[in-house]
Structures are given as structure tokens and as C-alpha cells.
Design a protein around this motif. Structure first.
Motif, PDB file in Angstrom:
ATOM      1  N   GLY A 181      -5.630 -33.107  -8.371  1.00  0.00           N
ATOM      2  CA  GLY A 181      -5.788 -34.369  -9.087  1.00  0.00           C
ATOM      3  C   GLY A 181      -6.772 -35.337  -8.468  1.00  0.00           C
ATOM      4  N   LEU A 182      -7.558 -34.903  -7.487  1.00  0.00           N
ATOM      5  CA  LEU A 182      -8.556 -35.780  -6.876  1.00  0.00           C
ATOM      6  C   LEU A 182      -9.821 -35.776  -7.732  1.00  0.00           C
ATOM      7  CD1 LEU A 182      -8.240 -34.795  -3.110  1.00  0.00           C
ATOM      8  CD2 LEU A 182      -7.193 -36.712  -4.294  1.00  0.00           C
ATOM      9  N   PRO A 183     -10.197 -36.928  -8.318  1.00  0.00           N
ATOM     10  CA  PRO A 183     -11.371 -36.945  -9.194  1.00  0.00           C
ATOM     11  C   PRO A 183     -12.635 -36.412  -8.529  1.00  0.00           C
ATOM     12  CG  PRO A 183     -10.122 -38.971  -9.451  1.00  0.00           C
ATOM     13  CD  PRO A 183      -9.497 -38.228  -8.309  1.00  0.00           C
ATOM     14  N   LEU A 184     -12.867 -36.781  -7.279  1.00  0.00           N
ATOM     15  CA  LEU A 184     -14.080 -36.335  -6.609  1.00  0.00           C
ATOM     16  C   LEU A 184     -14.084 -34.819  -6.454  1.00  0.00           C
ATOM     17  CD1 LEU A 184     -16.712 -37.047  -5.233  1.00  0.00           C
ATOM     18  CD2 LEU A 184     -15.457 -37.408  -3.115  1.00  0.00           C
ATOM     19  N   ALA A 185     -12.928 -34.233  -6.119  1.00  0.00           N
ATOM     20  CA  ALA A 185     -12.834 -32.785  -5.997  1.00  0.00           C
ATOM     21  C   ALA A 185     -13.049 -32.115  -7.346  1.00  0.00           C
ATOM     22  CB  ALA A 185     -11.470 -32.404  -5.423  1.00  0.00           C
ATOM     23  N   ILE A 186     -12.424 -32.653  -8.389  1.00  0.00           N
ATOM     24  CA  ILE A 186     -12.542 -32.070  -9.730  1.00  0.00           C
ATOM     25  C   ILE A 186     -13.990 -32.084 -10.196  1.00  0.00           C
ATOM     26  CG2 ILE A 186     -11.911 -32.381 -12.158  1.00  0.00           C
ATOM     27  CD1 ILE A 186      -9.228 -33.538 -11.133  1.00  0.00           C
ATOM     28  N   VAL A 187     -14.651 -33.230 -10.016  1.00  0.00           N
ATOM     29  CA  VAL A 187     -16.031 -33.353 -10.474  1.00  0.00           C
ATOM     30  C   VAL A 187     -16.955 -32.431  -9.674  1.00  0.00           C
ATOM     31  CG1 VAL A 187     -17.991 -34.938 -10.576  1.00  0.00           C
ATOM     32  CG2 VAL A 187     -15.766 -35.662 -11.407  1.00  0.00           C
ATOM     33  N   SER A 188     -16.737 -32.328  -8.358  1.00  0.00           N
ATOM     34  CA  SER A 188     -17.576 -31.470  -7.524  1.00  0.00           C
ATOM     35  C   SER A 188     -17.469 -30.013  -7.956  1.00  0.00           C
ATOM     36  CB  SER A 188     -17.164 -31.607  -6.051  1.00  0.00           C
ATOM     37  OG  SER A 188     -17.355 -32.919  -5.597  1.00  0.00           O
ATOM     38  N   ILE A 189     -16.239 -29.533  -8.169  1.00  0.00           N
ATOM     39  CA  ILE A 189     -16.056 -28.137  -8.552  1.00  0.00           C
ATOM     40  C   ILE A 189     -16.535 -27.897  -9.976  1.00  0.00           C
ATOM     41  CG2 ILE A 189     -14.375 -26.289  -8.825  1.00  0.00           C
ATOM     42  CD1 ILE A 189     -14.983 -27.268  -5.927  1.00  0.00           C
ATOM     43  N   ALA A 190     -16.256 -28.843 -10.875  1.00  0.00           N
ATOM     44  CA  ALA A 190     -16.730 -28.692 -12.257  1.00  0.00           C
ATOM     45  C   ALA A 190     -18.254 -28.636 -12.305  1.00  0.00           C
ATOM     46  CB  ALA A 190     -16.211 -29.842 -13.112  1.00  0.00           C
ATOM     47  N   SER A 191     -18.917 -29.466 -11.486  1.00  0.00           N
ATOM     48  CA  SER A 191     -20.390 -29.442 -11.436  1.00  0.00           C
ATOM     49  C   SER A 191     -20.885 -28.101 -10.915  1.00  0.00           C
ATOM     50  CB  SER A 191     -20.898 -30.582 -10.543  1.00  0.00           C
ATOM     51  OG  SER A 191     -20.523 -31.827 -11.059  1.00  0.00           O
ATOM     52  N   LEU A 192     -20.172 -27.570  -9.925  1.00  0.00           N
ATOM     53  CA  LEU A 192     -20.530 -26.253  -9.384  1.00  0.00           C
ATOM     54  C   LEU A 192     -20.411 -25.188 -10.464  1.00  0.00           C
ATOM     55  CD1 LEU A 192     -20.999 -24.121  -7.171  1.00  0.00           C
ATOM     56  CD2 LEU A 192     -18.574 -24.288  -6.630  1.00  0.00           C
ATOM     57  N   LEU A 193     -19.302 -25.185 -11.198  1.00  0.00           N
ATOM     58  CA  LEU A 193     -19.095 -24.189 -12.246  1.00  0.00           C
ATOM     59  C   LEU A 193     -20.122 -24.338 -13.362  1.00  0.00           C
ATOM     60  CD1 LEU A 193     -15.205 -24.357 -12.420  1.00  0.00           C
ATOM     61  CD2 LEU A 193     -16.568 -22.506 -11.447  1.00  0.00           C
ATOM     62  N   ALA A 194     -20.464 -25.568 -13.690  1.00  0.00           N
ATOM     63  CA  ALA A 194     -21.435 -25.807 -14.764  1.00  0.00           C
ATOM     64  C   ALA A 194     -22.817 -25.293 -14.399  1.00  0.00           C
ATOM     65  CB  ALA A 194     -21.491 -27.297 -15.079  1.00  0.00           C
ATOM     66  N   SER A 195     -23.094 -25.196 -13.100  1.00  0.00           N
ATOM     67  CA  SER A 195     -24.429 -24.766 -12.664  1.00  0.00           C
ATOM     68  C   SER A 195     -24.576 -23.257 -12.615  1.00  0.00           C
ATOM     69  CB  SER A 195     -24.719 -25.353 -11.280  1.00  0.00           C
ATOM     70  OG  SER A 195     -23.925 -24.707 -10.290  1.00  0.00           O
ATOM     71  N   GLN A 196     -23.482 -22.505 -12.812  1.00  0.00           N
ATOM     72  CA  GLN A 196     -23.551 -21.059 -12.765  1.00  0.00           C
ATOM     73  C   GLN A 196     -24.331 -20.512 -13.961  1.00  0.00           C
ATOM     74  OE1 GLN A 196     -22.195 -19.389 -10.031  1.00  0.00           O
ATOM     75  NE2 GLN A 196     -21.872 -21.493  -9.345  1.00  0.00           N
ATOM     76  N   PRO A 197     -25.068 -19.412 -13.796  1.00  0.00           N
ATOM     77  CA  PRO A 197     -25.863 -18.883 -14.906  1.00  0.00           C
ATOM     78  C   PRO A 197     -25.007 -18.362 -16.058  1.00  0.00           C
ATOM     79  CG  PRO A 197     -25.935 -17.414 -13.007  1.00  0.00           C
ATOM     80  CD  PRO A 197     -25.262 -18.662 -12.544  1.00  0.00           C
ATOM     81  N   THR A 198     -23.780 -17.908 -15.752  1.00  0.00           N
ATOM     82  CA  THR A 198     -22.867 -17.459 -16.806  1.00  0.00           C
ATOM     83  C   THR A 198     -21.493 -18.050 -16.547  1.00  0.00           C
ATOM     84  OG1 THR A 198     -22.244 -15.477 -15.561  1.00  0.00           O
ATOM     85  CG2 THR A 198     -24.091 -15.274 -17.109  1.00  0.00           C
ATOM     86  N   ARG A 199     -20.624 -18.003 -17.554  1.00  0.00           N
ATOM     87  CA  ARG A 199     -19.270 -18.540 -17.437  1.00  0.00           C
ATOM     88  C   ARG A 199     -18.307 -17.360 -17.480  1.00  0.00           C
ATOM     89  NH1 ARG A 199     -19.858 -23.972 -19.270  1.00  0.00           N
ATOM     90  NH2 ARG A 199     -21.917 -24.604 -18.592  1.00  0.00           N
ATOM     91  N   SER A 200     -18.178 -16.619 -16.389  1.00  0.00           N
ATOM     92  CA  SER A 200     -17.315 -15.445 -16.364  1.00  0.00           C
ATOM     93  C   SER A 200     -16.057 -15.735 -15.562  1.00  0.00           C
ATOM     94  CB  SER A 200     -18.050 -14.254 -15.745  1.00  0.00           C
ATOM     95  OG  SER A 200     -18.294 -14.488 -14.374  1.00  0.00           O
ATOM     96  N   VAL A 201     -14.981 -14.992 -15.884  1.00  0.00           N
ATOM     97  CA  VAL A 201     -13.718 -15.144 -15.173  1.00  0.00           C
ATOM     98  C   VAL A 201     -13.890 -14.795 -13.704  1.00  0.00           C
ATOM     99  CG1 VAL A 201     -11.338 -14.294 -15.020  1.00  0.00           C
ATOM    100  CG2 VAL A 201     -12.377 -14.716 -17.262  1.00  0.00           C
ATOM    101  N   SER A 202     -14.685 -13.753 -13.401  1.00  0.00           N
ATOM    102  CA  SER A 202     -14.859 -13.325 -12.005  1.00  0.00           C
ATOM    103  C   SER A 202     -15.524 -14.413 -11.168  1.00  0.00           C
ATOM    104  CB  SER A 202     -15.687 -12.034 -11.945  1.00  0.00           C
ATOM    105  OG  SER A 202     -16.974 -12.246 -12.514  1.00  0.00           O
ATOM    106  N   GLN A 203     -16.531 -15.100 -11.732  1.00  0.00           N
ATOM    107  CA  GLN A 203     -17.177 -16.182 -10.996  1.00  0.00           C
ATOM    108  C   GLN A 203     -16.198 -17.312 -10.731  1.00  0.00           C
ATOM    109  OE1 GLN A 203     -20.606 -17.038 -13.491  1.00  0.00           O
ATOM    110  NE2 GLN A 203     -21.987 -16.306 -11.889  1.00  0.00           N
TER     111      GLN A 203
END
Length: 967
Positions: free
Chosen positions: A364-386
Motif C-alpha cells: 500500500g505504499l504509493p511510492l512503491a506502487i508507482v515505481s513498480i508500475a512504471s517498471l512494468l509499463a516499460s517492459q516490451p511485452t506484458r507477459s505473466v513470466s515477466q
């Protein structure tokens, strides 16, 4: 962006060394046959080492201590080899360039050349031994068998939201209501005349966001309101002065005592109902000082403090725990909402389970959520394994134990997934102090000067560096503080949690060391670190700190803080970057930097100081040896410019103080791209005409208001016309930004011909000359500049067709019109898809603009500013401005009503004008932020253009927010 243009520290320095070794094997050095054989050996061995370094870059987090130490040794070796080569090439160049000497002089020159060659030959032998040892260790460690790690991760350009914006929208309504109740509840009023409520919680929970929302919700109910943030080790005098500035009260003069400032604030607040936010307090003693400034005047005043430390929260609330609001993490619903607002549009079904697990670990830490979400958004694909890989890397107990280390693990994951080239740029930001506002323009030029941007074809290095900066913003690693209407970030800062992380990383990687005391500096220099940031912030009573430290290996030195620290420039033998922020300087100080002429490796020199206490720099008369200097930025007083500055071959960016005459011969500065504070009246006719030959110039910031220049009006007009003729030629080349920094508030009336001299497409993007020239009408040639997005001009009068002409500029985002004579006929801004279709900011300075917005007009306008006179409002009443309700995206209206005279009648007329305009603007259904302020012209800091009945133009001189270009 060309990824190969960006280099890491290790491969960057190795590439540089290999290039210079190749130069030593070229034709210029063929007479050194034996030396070339040794150089060839070095080049071959270093090339094989470079291959291993490139492999290790992709395995950074998996390196064992032994391999990491080997890598550090290689970097130190490469730096040392480059220093030796640079010294040799410089000395050899000096000997070969000394022509025209007598026979005895030639003998001496030949002997010196032999000595230089002999010294370098001995150094080569030592370096060969060092390289052999390093190569043998590489084989023992079997580093050649290392496999490459993960590939480059591209930043998704569609990531739309900034962290602060997202947090403002998620999970704040409940906490905001609770906090307002704590502030306004009646039962505790007799016990606590001054209500102090403290928000306490872990970094990244959104304490500042919550306080800011309450501030905007309740602030309008108070006579004065102030929001001030505090660093971990605040300068109390600077903090109190900032409070005084925000209160818009006069500052006590000639005082170095905090007590005097506190007394002034208390007296100012004694009869006022005030509301303060004191953000991010780290120490009880800091609050004890600030608290003294708040009088208990029993007028319902409120103070909100935020802190991460519970004992500090107790102290600020006078140990009444009922006034402590403990910030909680976001609940599951809001966490999910924030997470997916950042990740973007995806198919939720296959990722639903793993996203829940990620959110559970983020706690529930906003900074942690935003950091990880930004990381996931930068991935070339949106796969379960990634996503599973990201999830498995997270700490498992963030919700139950949100410690500093736990937060670092979350941020560390985002850092580890940066491309190694971006990591170097991010770690370099560790040089800045906490809460320091960083200009994008300065940062990208520093990256280029440091060599983080390699040689590129087809793109300016600064443009590539600017793209790197934008990627770091997209990944939430740096936070914008100022964004232009074109969407470009102008200034930024780094969250203190991220700053803490990158400082640790930069020290581990031997990229940069940060030192805040002399003992730490000694240790850093002993470690042979190549880049040093000194942040010595001692009290004023401790006087000047002097140090004689050996720094021949230092390549970059940054000085921040208020201590008056002196060091020997002679010790900076290998310096490439010197960045000095003279916060501790005083008016009248004289700083002698004449030895810089010996720093022949220097690429970047910036010396700045606060405007109110600028010292005087003593520059050398000659700086011809600085053949590599790219940026010279002097934001302080100087004696005179070196006479041979016009001969520096690599100078790209020149920023000088206002009122400085440049040496004749400016036409020779062919490489120049940025020229800041070029004074038209101070420079010679030769320089004014020579300006036209700087065909690479992209940004020209000029002034023409130096009061001590004895020119007649006609002479000044002649100078302006010569200057404008040169500008016309530049506009047909590469000029993008033309900006006047003049302080003239009575611009000369001139009729200038079209600046377009060819049929080629204009590249001009910004034109701001509102305080320099007054045109009869809006020039028709403005329509030729179809790329113009920012425009500021002054006109004698304006008519309907002038507005229609401006409405057709397709990219116009920002418009400031300074109109001297009020329109005789009402100006109608018509609706339509092609009229002002992108305009977001409109500022009009006029006695009475008589302006009407029709339905559909300026559909994107967000900010409207008006500088008008109370007589004009009295004369035209509500018709001064009409149709505000037709601006669908309007968010902010600022109106400055100027009046003259101290009598009650003048002030009453100004108040009446304020009431009229408030009624006109408040009908807008979108409820924009409305700020209407009467301004007494007698006390204005800037002299307003003389007010003439119905033909006047007024301006408060609001500080511009310029979007400095990134070349």
C-alpha cells in the motif's frame, strides 16, 4: 534515441582511452616508432579487457566481490592511462605549436620535447606492467566465460501520469476529511489556541500530498497561508527568509540573527488569521525554532506539520497525541486503482493473480506502487513470466514492516532494471544536495561534458541527453517541479529516498563521492574517487574554510552549500567539470579564478551565486589553452571577459552576466549554439554584424538595457537595427529561441522589417521581445513562423485582424501580448477548430483589454493572466473581459489590478474593480482558481510603463518561467 550514443562510466572511459591510443598510432606521431609499438600492445590488451567490461555491465547485480574489485581496478587504470596520454598530447602540442622563435629557443624547445617523450616512454612501461597484471587476473577469474544478462529495456512513451498527479487522485478523500475534522473540531479550541496537527508516516505514503490537498481546501478561509518544505539539515536563516518571502512581507535588512527574523514574522502575524504547512520535519530542535514565529493570537490559526518520526510529531503537537494523524498505506482498492492508472491499458484477466501478489508485497505504499508500475509499463511485452520475475524480487514484508531498508529494496528493483547507460546518468544526479531544484538544461550539458554521451551522427549530443532525461522522468526516478506548456520538463528534483539510494550506488560503483565535512573529503580523496561533490554547510560564524588537498586525479568537482570554502585550482590538474554554487559568497567578495587558464582539459565551467549577494569573479586575461571548453556559465559579477574567448574552438554554450561587453571577433565563434545575455548596447558594431555569421546558433538571449552606456536614442536605435538585421539572417539558419532578458519597461517604438530573408522554412519556436521593442501592430511576418509555440510581443495598438493573424499560428501554446493603447473597438475571439487550437496560456497587459471570448474560442486554454488598471475597469465595468464561461479547460485566472496613490479613495476604486472582475469570472462553471490582486504601482519592484489615460500598458514584472532549450 540512439542507444549506442549513451555510455556507462566503465565503457565510456575505456572507449575514450582506445580512441586516444589510436590517435597516438596515427601519422602525427609516426616519428615515435618505439613508442608506437608499446602503444599498440596497450591498445590490443585494453580492447580485450573492454569486451569483458561490456559483458559485465549486463550482470551488474550478480557480480561477486572479486569481480567487482577487478572492474574497479580496470576503471582506475583506464583513468590513469587517459591522464598520461592527455598530458603527453598537450605537452607535445605546445612544443610543436611554438613557432617563430630564435635558434636558442628552438634548441630549448627540442630538449623539452625529448624530455616529454622520455617521460611518457617511462610511463608507458609502467602502464604495460599494470595492464599485464590486470589481464592475468582476468584469466585467473575466468571473466571471459561470463554470460550476458538481460537486454535493453525500452521506456514506454505512453506512460502518461506523474507520481504526484496519480497520488492526488487516489485514496485521499477519506484522510482529507479526517484531517479537516482534526483541524476544525470545536471541543479542543479552549485547550489549544493555535491548532497544530501533525501527519506522521513512512516516506512515500503521501503525507505531503494529503497536507497539500487540505491546504488548498481550507487556505482560502485565512488572511495568509504558507506551505514550506524542510530538508534534513535546514539552514534556519534561509528557511525563515523563505517564510517571509511567501508571506509577501518586507524582510529585515542587515541582520544575521534568526531572532530578528522571528520577531518580524511574529509581528506580521499578530493580528492575522494564518494557516501554515511545515512539511517534512526531521528534528525536534528545528520545530522549536519555527514554533517561536507563530503567535497564539486566538484567531483560529492552524498549522499542519508532516514528519516521518513519531517523536517529532509528538513535539510539534505539544505532546497531545489526539492531534497526531498517522498516515496509513492505501487499501487494496485504492492500491489497485493507482497501480493500473500507472501501468496503462492491459488485458487484466491473465495478469490479475500476479498483479494482486505484486500489490500485496508493495504494502500500500504509493511510492512503491508507482515505481513498480512504471517498471512494468516499460517492459516490451506484458507477459505473466515477466511480471512474476518482478514479483519474486520484491520484499515480502513491506506492509508489516515498512522500514527504510524495505523501501530501498523496492526502489532498488526499479534501479536494477534501468539500462546500464541510464544508470550512469541517474547516479550522477547524486552530486546534488537534498531538495535541490535541478535545471534540465544544466544536467544534460553536464552529462555531455562528462562523456556519458558518445559521438553521434545526425543528432546533437544534448538532444540525446534530453531523451535520456525524459526516460528517467517516465520511470519516476526523477520528479518534475516545473513543466512548460509544451509538456517539456524544465526543472526537476529527486525524491529523498531515491537520492539516498543513488548515493549509495554511486559510491559503490566509484562514480561519484558526496562529502559534507572535511574529514569525509580526506577519506574520499584517499579512495581515489574521480568525481567529488562537496556540500559543506557550516554556520556563518565559522568563517571561511580553507583546504590544501591534493586533487590531481579529480575530474569533476561540484561545490554546494553556504560555507565559504577555498581550494587551490592549481591542484585540479585533470579537471573536466567544475560546477560551483556560491551560496556562501557575500556582496563585495572577490574570487580570483585566473588559474583556470591552466586547466586545459576543462569542458564545463559554471559559477553561480544568489542574485542579492553576488561576488565578483576575477577571470584570466587569456584562456586560449581551454581548447576543450564546451560550456561557460557565469551567473555572477565579473571584471571582464578574457580577450581570446572568441578563439575557443569547442565553445558551444556561453552564459555571461548582463551588461558585459564581449571582445571583438565574435564572428569567429562558429561552434556556438547558445548565447545568453548578449548586450546589444554594450557590444561593438563589429560584434553586432558578426553575430549573423554564427550559423550554428540555436538560442539567443539578449538584453539592451545597460544604463551606464552613453548612447543617444538614435544610436541605440541604430544598434537595434543592426542587431535585428543579424537576427534576420540567423532565423534562416538554425535559430530556434530568441528571447529578450531586458528590464526596459518603456520599450522603444520601432518599425522593423520582416526578419525573414529567404524562402526557407523558419525553425523559430520561441520569440519573446515584449520588453525590448514596441511594434505599431502585430507584424504580419509573424505568420511566416509556423513552428512558433511561444510568443511575447509589445504593440502600440491592436485590432481585430491582429488577433485573427495570431489565431492562425498552428503550434502556438503560450502568448503574452503587451498592448500600449486600449482597443477602440471590442476584440472578439471567435470559435472554430483552426483558431488558437492549442493555446494553453494567455497573458494580456493592457489598460483595459475589452476582450470577448465567443463559444468555442481557445478550447485548450488553461491559464489566463491579466495586467490591467483600475481606471480601465471602472470605465468599462464588466465589459472589460467577457465570455470567460466559454473557456472549457480554464483552470487558473490571475488578475493584477494596478492603481496609484495611497489615499483611501484610490484603494477603494481598486477594491471596487476587484469586486467587478470577481463577479465576471466567477460565473465560469468549472470553478477555476481565481487570484485577483490590487497592486500599488508606487511600491512595485519594477517601474511600470507610464500610465496614460486610456493608452497605458502595465506590468507587474512577474518572473518568467522560460523553457531553456535542450540542443
Amino acid at each position: 534515441m540512439a542507444a549506442e550514443a549513451l555510455v556507462s562510466v566503465s565503457t565510456g572511459v575505456m572507449n575514450s582511452v582506445l580512441e586516444k591510443l589510436a590517435t597516438l598510432m596515427g601519422e602525427e606521431y609516426t616519428k615515435h616508432k618505439s613508442m608506437q609499438r608499446e602503444v599498440a600492445f596497450l591498445k590490443d590488451d585494453l580492447s580485450s579487457i573492454d569486451v569483458v567490461l561490456k559483458k559485465l555491465e549486463n550482470m551488474e547485480e550478480e557480480l561477486d566481490p572479486q569481480t567487482r574489485e577487478w572492474k574497479n581496478q580496470v576503471m582506475e587504470m583506464a583513468f590513469h592511462i587517459e591522464d598520461c596520454i592527455d598530458d603527453f598530447m598537450h605537452e607535445s602540442g605546445e612544443h610543436s605549436n611554438r613557432g617563430g622563435v630564435a635558434f636558442v629557443g628552438k634548441i630549448a624547445q627540442y630538449i623539452n620535447a625529448l624530455r616529454t617523450r622520455h617521460q611518457f616512454a617511462n610511463q608507458i612501461q609502467q602502464l604495460k606492467t599494470f595492464v599485464k597484471d590486470v589481464s592475468e587476473r582476468r584469466k585467473r577469474y575466468k571473466l571471459d566465460e561470463c554470460a550476458s544478462g538481460s537486454s535493453y529495456v525500452a521506456v514506454d512513451p505512453r506512460v502518461p501520469a506523474l507520481y504526484t498527479e496519480a497520488a492526488n487522485l487516489v485514496g485521499m478523500e477519506g484522510p482529507k476529511g479526517d484531517l479537516i475534522k482534526l483541524l476544525t473540531s470545536e471541543e479542543a479550541a479552549p485547550v489549544q489556541p493555535l491548532r497544530v496537527v501533525s501527519i506522521v508516516g513512512f516516506g512515500g505514503l503521501g503525507k505531503t500530498t494529503l497536507a497539500n490537498q487540505v491546504y488548498h481546501e481550507l487556505g482560502g478561509q485565512y488572511d495568509c497561508r504558507v506551505f514550506v518544505s524542510i530538508s534534513q539539515r535546514p539552514d534556519m536563516m534561509k528557511l525563515l527568509r523563505r517564510m517571509i518571502t511567501k508571506l509577501k512581507m518586507p524582510e529585515p535588512t542587515h541582520t544575521d540573527e534568526a531572532q530578528d527574523l522571528i520577531d518580524s514574522i511574529r509581528e506580521y502575524l499578530r493580528e492575522k488569521r494564518y494557516f501554515f504547512i511545515i512539511d517534512d520535519i526531521w528534528d525536534e530542535s528545528v520545530w522549536e525554532i519555527i514554533r517561536c514565529a507563530f503567535p497564539d493570537n486566538k484567531r483560529g490559526c492552524k498549522v499542519i506539520t508532516t514528519t516521518r518520526i513519531e517523536t517529532v510529531a509528538n513535539a510539534t503537537c505539544n505532546y497531545r497525541r489526539e492531534f497526531i494523524y498517522k498516515m496509513s498505506p492505501l487499501d487494496d482498492q485504492n492500491s489497485r486503482k493507482l497501480f493500473f492508472s500507472r501501468v496503462g491499458q492491459i488485458d487484466l484477466q491473465p495478469l490479475d493473480e500476479i498483479s494482486n501478489e505484486i500489490l500485496q508485497k508493495c504494502g500500500g505504499l504509493p511510492l512503491a506502487i508507482v515505481s513498480i508500475a512504471s517498471l512494468l509499463a516499460s517492459q516490451p511485452t506484458r507477459s505473466v513470466s515477466q511480471w512474476k520475475h518482478v514479483c519474486n524480487s520484491l520484499s515480502s514484508n513491506l506492509r508489516t514492516d515498512p522500514t527504510l531498508e524495505g523501501m530501498r529494496q523496492v526502489l532498488n528493483l526499479s534501479y536494477n532494471n534501468l539500462p546500464h547507460r541510464l544508470k550512469t546518468c541517474l547516479l550522477y544526479i547524486a552530486m546534488y544536495p537534498e531538495d535541490y531544484i535541478i535545471r534540465k538544461t544544466d544536467l544534460v550539458r553536464l552529462w555531455v561534458a562528462e562523456g556519458f554521451i558518445g559521438k553521434i551522427h545526425g543528432q546533437y549530443a544534448n538532444k540525446v541527453a534530453g531523451s535520456c532525461f525524459n526516460e528517467l522522468v517516465n520511470r519516476s526516478m526523477i520528479q518534475p517541479t516545473t513543466i512548460g506548456f509544451d509538456g517539456e520538463v524544465i526543472r526537476c528534483k529527486v525524491h529523498d529516498m531515491i537520492l539516498d539510494l543513488i548515493r549509495l550506488k554511486s559510491e559503490e560503483e566509484k562514480i561519484l563521492g558526496v562529502v559534507d565535512d572535511l574529514e569525509g573529503m580526506t577519506a574520499a580523496l584517499r579512495s581515489k574517487i574521480r568525481r567529488l561533490s562537496l556540500q559543506l554547510d557550516y554556520g556563518a560564524n565559522e568563517g571561511t574554510i580553507e583546504a590544501r588537498l591534493s586533487m590531481p586525479h579529480i575530474r569533476s568537482l561540484a561545490l554546494f552549500g553556504k560555507s565559504r570554502f577555498k581550494f587551490s585550482i592549481y591542484e585540479l590538474k585533470s579537471i573536466r567539470v567544475l560546477n560551483v554554487d556560491c551560496q556562501g559568497a557575500r556582496m563585495g567578495d572577490r574570487i580570483d579564478i585566473t588559474p583556470i587558464c591552466k586547466l586545459f582539459h576543462l569542458r564545463y565551467l559554471s559559477i553561480s551565486s544568489p542574485k542579492k549577494q553576488r561576488p565578483t569573479l576575477i577571470l584570466p586575461t587569456l584562456i586560449g589553452d581551454l581548447k576543450h571548453l564546451e560550456t561557460l556559465k557565469l551567473d555572477t559579477n565579473i571584471t571582464a571577459m578574457p580577450s581570446d574567448i572568441v578563439d575557443l574552438p569547442c565553445l558551444l554554450h556561453l552564459h555571461v552576466p548582463m551588461g558585459i561587453r564581449l571582445p571583438d571577433g565574435i564572428r569567429r565563434m562558429k561552434a556556438l549554439r547558445t548565447l545568453h545575455n548578449f548586450d546589444v548596447h554594450m557590444n561593438s558594431v563589429d560584434n553586432l554584424t558578426g553575430l549573423s555569421e554564427l550559423t550554428n546558433l540555436r538560442s539567443l538571449d539578449f538584453c539592451c538595457d545597460c544604463d551606464d552606456v552613453e548612447h543617444t536614442t538614435s544610436q541605440r536605435g541604430t544598434f537595434l537595427n543592426i542587431f535585428w538585421s543579424s537576427v534576420a539572417k540567423l532565423l534562416s539558419c538554425n535559430l530556434r529561441y530568441l528571447w529578450s532578458g531586458s528590464n526596459i519597461f518603456s520599450p522603444p517604438f520601432v518599425e522593423l522589417s520582416s526578419p525573414s530573408t529567404s524562402n526557407s522554412e523558419s525553425n523559430l519556436e520561441e520569440l519573446h521581445v515584449a520588453a525590448t521593442w514596441m511594434f505599431p501592430r502585430v507584424p504580419t511576418w509573424i505568420s511566416q513562423h509556423q513552428k512558433l509555440w511561444k510568443l511575447g510581443i509589445c504593440v502600440e495598438k491592436i485590432m481585430q485582424e491582429d488577433f485573427d493573424l495570431l489565431a492562425g499560428l498552428p503550434d502556438l501554446l503560450h502568448l503574452w501580448l503587451w498592448i500600449r493603447k486600449s482597443p477602440k473597438k471590442r476584440i472578439i475571439i471567435h470559435g472554430g477548430a483552426m483558431t488558437f487550437k492549442l493555446l494553453k496560456y494567455l497573458r494580456i497587459t493592457c489598460f483595459a483589454p475589452c476582450l470577448t471570448f465567443m463559444a468555442g474560442a481557445m478550447s485548450e486554454l488553461q491559464t489566463l493572466e491579466l495586467d490591467i488598471h483600475e481606471d480601465g475597469v471602472e470605465r468599462h465595468g464588466p465589459s472589460t473581459i467577457q465570455g470567460v464561461e466559454h473557456l472549457p479547460r480554464l483552470r487558473q485566472v490571475d488578475v493584477y489590478i494596478h492603481f496609484e496613490g495611497a489615499d483611501t479613495e484610490s484603494q477603494k476604486r481598486a477594491a471596487d474593480a476587484e469586486a467587478i472582475l470577481k463577479n465576471v469570472i466567477s460565473v465560469y462553471p468549472g470553478h477555476p482558481s481565481i487570484n485577483i490582486m490590487p497592486k500599488d504601482n508606487r511600491n512595485s519592484l519594477c517601474k511600470i510603463l507610464e500610465l496614460l489615460s486610456d493608452s497605458s500598458d502595465v506590468d507587474e514584472g512577474v518572473e518568467r518561467q522560460r523553457n531553456d532549450p535542450v540542443d
